[in-house]
Structures are given as structure tokens and as C-alpha cells.
Design a protein around this motif. Structure first.
Motif, PDB file in Angstrom:
ATOM      1  N   ALA A 150       0.587  -1.294  -0.092  1.00  4.58           N
ATOM      2  CA  ALA A 150      -0.220   0.223  -0.218  1.00  4.58           C
ATOM      3  C   ALA A 150       0.834   1.077  -0.007  1.00  4.58           C
ATOM      4  N   LYS A 151       0.486   2.427  -1.059  1.00  4.96           N
ATOM      5  CA  LYS A 151       1.367   3.671  -1.028  1.00  4.96           C
ATOM      6  C   LYS A 151       0.818   4.370  -0.758  1.00  4.96           C
ATOM      7  N   PRO A 152       1.278   5.518  -0.070  1.00  4.84           N
ATOM      8  CA  PRO A 152       0.712   6.632   0.546  1.00  4.84           C
ATOM      9  C   PRO A 152       0.088   7.554  -0.826  1.00  4.84           C
ATOM     10  N   GLU A 153      -0.460   7.878  -1.193  1.00  6.39           N
ATOM     11  CA  GLU A 153      -0.943   9.372  -2.293  1.00  6.39           C
ATOM     12  C   GLU A 153      -0.516  10.433  -1.983  1.00  6.39           C
ATOM     13  N   GLU A 154       0.186  11.096  -3.294  1.00  2.08           N
ATOM     14  CA  GLU A 154       0.873  12.450  -2.790  1.00  2.08           C
ATOM     15  C   GLU A 154       0.566  12.913  -2.364  1.00  2.08           C
ATOM     16  N   GLY A 155       1.261  13.508  -0.868  1.00  2.00           N
ATOM     17  CA  GLY A 155       1.042  14.230  -0.016  1.00  2.00           C
ATOM     18  C   GLY A 155       0.487  13.827   1.236  1.00  2.00           C
ATOM     19  N   ALA A 156       0.315  12.508   1.088  1.00  2.14           N
ATOM     20  CA  ALA A 156      -0.131  11.760   2.008  1.00  2.14           C
ATOM     21  C   ALA A 156       1.238  11.134   3.248  1.00  2.14           C
ATOM     22  N   PRO A 157       1.308  10.802   4.398  1.00  3.17           N
ATOM     23  CA  PRO A 157       1.986  10.804   5.255  1.00  3.17           C
ATOM     24  C   PRO A 157       2.190   9.068   4.718  1.00  3.17           C
ATOM     25  N   ASP A 158       3.680   8.443   4.778  1.00  6.05           N
ATOM     26  CA  ASP A 158       4.013   7.305   4.423  1.00  6.05           C
ATOM     27  C   ASP A 158       4.049   6.703   5.729  1.00  6.05           C
ATOM     28  N   LEU A 159       2.509   6.121   6.078  1.00  2.00           N
ATOM     29  CA  LEU A 159       2.067   5.100   7.457  1.00  2.00           C
ATOM     30  C   LEU A 159       2.869   4.355   8.379  1.00  2.00           C
ATOM     31  N   ALA A 160       2.821   3.656   6.908  1.00  2.00           N
ATOM     32  CA  ALA A 160       4.363   2.765   7.146  1.00  2.00           C
ATOM     33  C   ALA A 160       5.330   2.807   7.931  1.00  2.00           C
ATOM     34  N   ARG A 161       6.091   3.138   7.000  1.00  2.00           N
ATOM     35  CA  ARG A 161       7.612   4.247   8.270  1.00  2.00           C
ATOM     36  C   ARG A 161       7.205   5.040   9.395  1.00  2.00           C
ATOM     37  N   GLN A 162       6.082   5.864   8.960  1.00  2.00           N
ATOM     38  CA  GLN A 162       5.603   7.055  10.677  1.00  2.00           C
ATOM     39  C   GLN A 162       5.379   6.062  11.840  1.00  2.00           C
ATOM     40  N   TRP A 163       4.262   5.277  11.598  1.00  2.00           N
ATOM     41  CA  TRP A 163       4.132   4.507  12.803  1.00  2.00           C
ATOM     42  C   TRP A 163       5.718   2.498  13.079  1.00  2.00           C
ATOM     43  N   ALA A 164       6.700   3.218  12.340  1.00  2.00           N
ATOM     44  CA  ALA A 164       7.611   1.760  12.643  1.00  2.00           C
ATOM     45  C   ALA A 164       8.587   2.982  13.569  1.00  2.00           C
ATOM     46  N   ALA A 165       9.248   4.264  13.252  1.00  4.72           N
ATOM     47  CA  ALA A 165       9.430   5.079  13.887  1.00  4.72           C
ATOM     48  C   ALA A 165       9.349   5.407  15.419  1.00  4.72           C
ATOM     49  N   THR A 166       7.264   5.481  15.094  1.00 11.58           N
ATOM     50  CA  THR A 166       7.026   5.911  16.841  1.00 11.58           C
ATOM     51  C   THR A 166       6.894   4.644  17.468  1.00 11.58           C
ATOM     52  N   ALA A 167       7.311   3.360  17.008  1.00 14.88           N
ATOM     53  CA  ALA A 167       6.919   2.579  17.605  1.00 14.88           C
ATOM     54  C   ALA A 167       8.263   1.665  18.219  1.00 14.88           C
ATOM     55  N   LYS A 168       9.611   2.411  17.654  1.00 15.94           N
ATOM     56  CA  LYS A 168      10.699   2.769  18.007  1.00 15.94           C
ATOM     57  C   LYS A 168      11.048   3.619  18.849  1.00 15.94           C
ATOM     58  N   THR A 169       9.859   4.609  19.249  1.00 14.11           N
ATOM     59  CA  THR A 169      10.214   5.500  20.458  1.00 14.11           C
ATOM     60  C   THR A 169       9.329   4.798  21.468  1.00 14.11           C
ATOM     61  N   LEU A 170       8.510   3.745  21.163  1.00 15.71           N
ATOM     62  CA  LEU A 170       7.371   3.332  22.198  1.00 15.71           C
ATOM     63  C   LEU A 170       8.590   2.202  23.044  1.00 15.71           C
ATOM     64  N   GLY A 171       9.265   1.379  22.085  1.00 20.35           N
ATOM     65  CA  GLY A 171      10.202   0.471  22.800  1.00 20.35           C
ATOM     66  C   GLY A 171       9.641  -0.529  22.480  1.00 20.35           C
ATOM     67  N   ALA A 172       9.529  -0.551  21.028  1.00 17.80           N
ATOM     68  CA  ALA A 172       9.213  -2.088  20.406  1.00 17.80           C
ATOM     69  C   ALA A 172      10.182  -2.582  19.745  1.00 17.80           C
ATOM     70  N   ARG A 173       9.783  -4.219  20.167  1.00 20.69           N
ATOM     71  CA  ARG A 173      11.533  -5.019  20.280  1.00 20.69           C
ATOM     72  C   ARG A 173      11.944  -5.418  18.826  1.00 20.69           C
ATOM     73  N   PRO A 174      13.036  -4.864  18.893  1.00 20.73           N
ATOM     74  CA  PRO A 174      13.615  -4.603  17.272  1.00 20.73           C
ATOM     75  C   PRO A 174      13.354  -6.147  16.486  1.00 20.73           C
ATOM     76  N   ALA A 175      13.102  -7.712  17.198  1.00 22.12           N
ATOM     77  CA  ALA A 175      12.951  -8.544  16.607  1.00 22.12           C
ATOM     78  C   ALA A 175      11.960  -8.536  15.320  1.00 22.12           C
ATOM     79  N   THR A 176      10.642  -7.177  15.212  1.00 24.32           N
ATOM     80  CA  THR A 176       9.647  -6.758  14.350  1.00 24.32           C
ATOM     81  C   THR A 176      10.030  -5.834  13.991  1.00 24.32           C
ATOM     82  N   ALA A 177      11.417  -5.861  13.176  1.00 24.32           N
ATOM     83  CA  ALA A 177      11.318  -4.755  12.538  1.00 24.32           C
ATOM     84  C   ALA A 177      10.993  -4.946  10.934  1.00 24.32           C
ATOM     85  N   VAL A 178      10.764  -3.807  10.252  1.00 20.16           N
ATOM     86  CA  VAL A 178       9.743  -3.726   8.960  1.00 20.16           C
ATOM     87  C   VAL A 178      10.723  -4.068   7.837  1.00 20.16           C
ATOM     88  N   ALA A 179       9.962  -4.833   6.956  1.00 23.38           N
ATOM     89  CA  ALA A 179      11.153  -5.069   6.293  1.00 23.38           C
ATOM     90  C   ALA A 179       9.978  -3.918   4.840  1.00 23.38           C
TER      91      ALA A 179
END
Length: 208
Positions: free
Chosen positions: A81-110
Motif C-alpha cells: 500500500a502506498k500513500p497518495e501524493e501529499g499523504a504521510p507514509d504510515l508504514a514508516r511513520q508507525w515504525a518510527a513511532t513504535a521504536k520510540t515506544l520501545g518496540a522490540r527490534p525482532a519485529t523490524a519492518v521489511a
């Protein structure tokens, strides 16, 4: 699969809009469909799955669950799934937020970087207003739209052809709303998200 936003016409439409898991009453049932049950099963697909991922991701983010948020970021990326032009990339945004929330590295996004797959965008509808956009679909290929309300207020969804004739209409709901059909001709449809509430309502829309 459709190309995104702006162009013209889908006249006669073969429509199959059946409810699927996660969208409750929000999938419209178009009239006079000539599609068999097996065809309807085939139509239940990517946009609805992406809508469910978006909903689960927003819920995980709101409760501060980093592991669950990262899992949904990964699921969204793997769907292509891709964001339309001007929309945030939620996959990357959520991955970054999850890291700040202490998500375990074993579940890193590919990230697959796939160019195919549903597109999504965020939007908002002002009080007693409407959001409109256009989507082009190819003849004989599945057309799929799912609306994901972000707030607690109900929204309605309607799709019309270039002559203003309704293709699909879904009554107001706070749950996911969706339309699916197979266009007879290549062309565009007007998509309208309506808000009959006295407050602004935010949403995500997924188009396949």
C-alpha cells in the motif's frame, strides 16, 4: 487496478458489493448485479485488508502499544500500500513511532517498495460538508474503495459515474464503509464522503 485521482466516466457498471469481515454493515450492495457468488468472493480483497490494517494501527498508536503498532507498520508495507501524493507514509511513520515506544527490534519492518497495491490518503470533512475526489478504473478489473472514519462521528460514502448516476451508496456509519464493483468501461468515478455532523470528522480512504 485504478490510476489515482482525476479523469472521466464509468457508464454501465456491474456491481458486487458484499459485506466482509471487518467492515460490518458498511459494504454497499449494488443492485442488478450479474456476478456470481464466486466472483463476489474474488472481489473481497486488498483495499479492505489495508483498511483493517489502518484501523488496527490507529488503535495501537492511541493506546501506545509499540509492538502492535510495528506489526501493523510491517503489514501495511508488505501489502504494498502506498500513500497518495501529499499523504504521510504510515508504514514508516508507525515504525518510527513504535521504536520510540520501545518496540522490540525482532519485529523490524521489511519495506518491499512495491509499486502495485492499494493507495491510501487521509482527509477531513468539515461540519455538514462533503469531501470529493475522482478515481479512474479499468474496464473488467476490480474497483474497490474503503473509507475508514477516524473519529466517533458517522460518515457516508457515495460513488457516482460521470453522468452523476449512483454506482454505490453506503449509509452513515462510524465503522469502515466500502464499495466494490467491476466497471464495464474504463473511466473515472466521483467519490463523495459526506459528513452530516456538526463537527469536522477525519478519515482515511483506501482505493484499489
Amino acid at each position: 487496478m485504478g490510476h489515482m485521482i482525476l479523469t472521466a466516466v464509468a457508464a454501465a457498471v456491474l456491481a458486487a458489493c458484499a459485506p466482509v469481515s471487518g467492515t460490518a454493515e458498511g459494504i454497499a450492495d449494488a443492485r442488478n448485479s450479474r456476478l456470481e457468488e464466486s466472483d463476489r468472493d474474488r472481489l473481497r480483497g486488498d483495499a479492505d485488508t489495508v483498511a483493517e490494517i489502518l484501523q488496527r494501527g490507529m488503535e495501537a498508536e492511541s493506546r501506545g502499544d509499540g509492538d502492535a503498532l510495528l506489526a501493523q507498520a510491517q503489514a501495511l508495507a508488505l501489502m504494498g500500500a502506498k500513500p497518495e501524493e501529499g499523504a504521510p507514509d504510515l508504514a514508516r511513520q508507525w515504525a518510527a513511532t513504535a521504536k520510540t515506544l520501545g518496540a522490540r527490534p525482532a519485529t523490524a519492518v521489511a519495506f518491499r517498495g512495491r509499486t502495485l497495491g492499494p493507495g491510501y490518503r487521509s482527509g477531513k470533512v468539515t461540519a455538514n460538508g462533503a469531501f470529493r475526489t475522482r478515481q479512474t478504473y479499468n474496464a473488467g478489473q476490480r474497483a474497490e474503495i474503503v473509507l475508514v472514519p477516524v473519529d466517533a462521528e458517522p460518515l457516508s460514502l457515495e460513488v457516482r459515474d460521470d453522468e452523476g448516476e449512483p454506482v454505490c451508496a453506503v449509509a452513515p456509519s462510524t465503522r469502515n464503509l466500502g464499495c466494490r464493483w467491476v466497471p464495464t468501461f474504463t473511466g473515472s468515478n466521483e467519490i463523495e464522503v459526506r459528513n452530516d455532523n456538526p463537527v469536522t470528522v477525519n478519515f482515511y480512504i483506501v482505493l484499489n
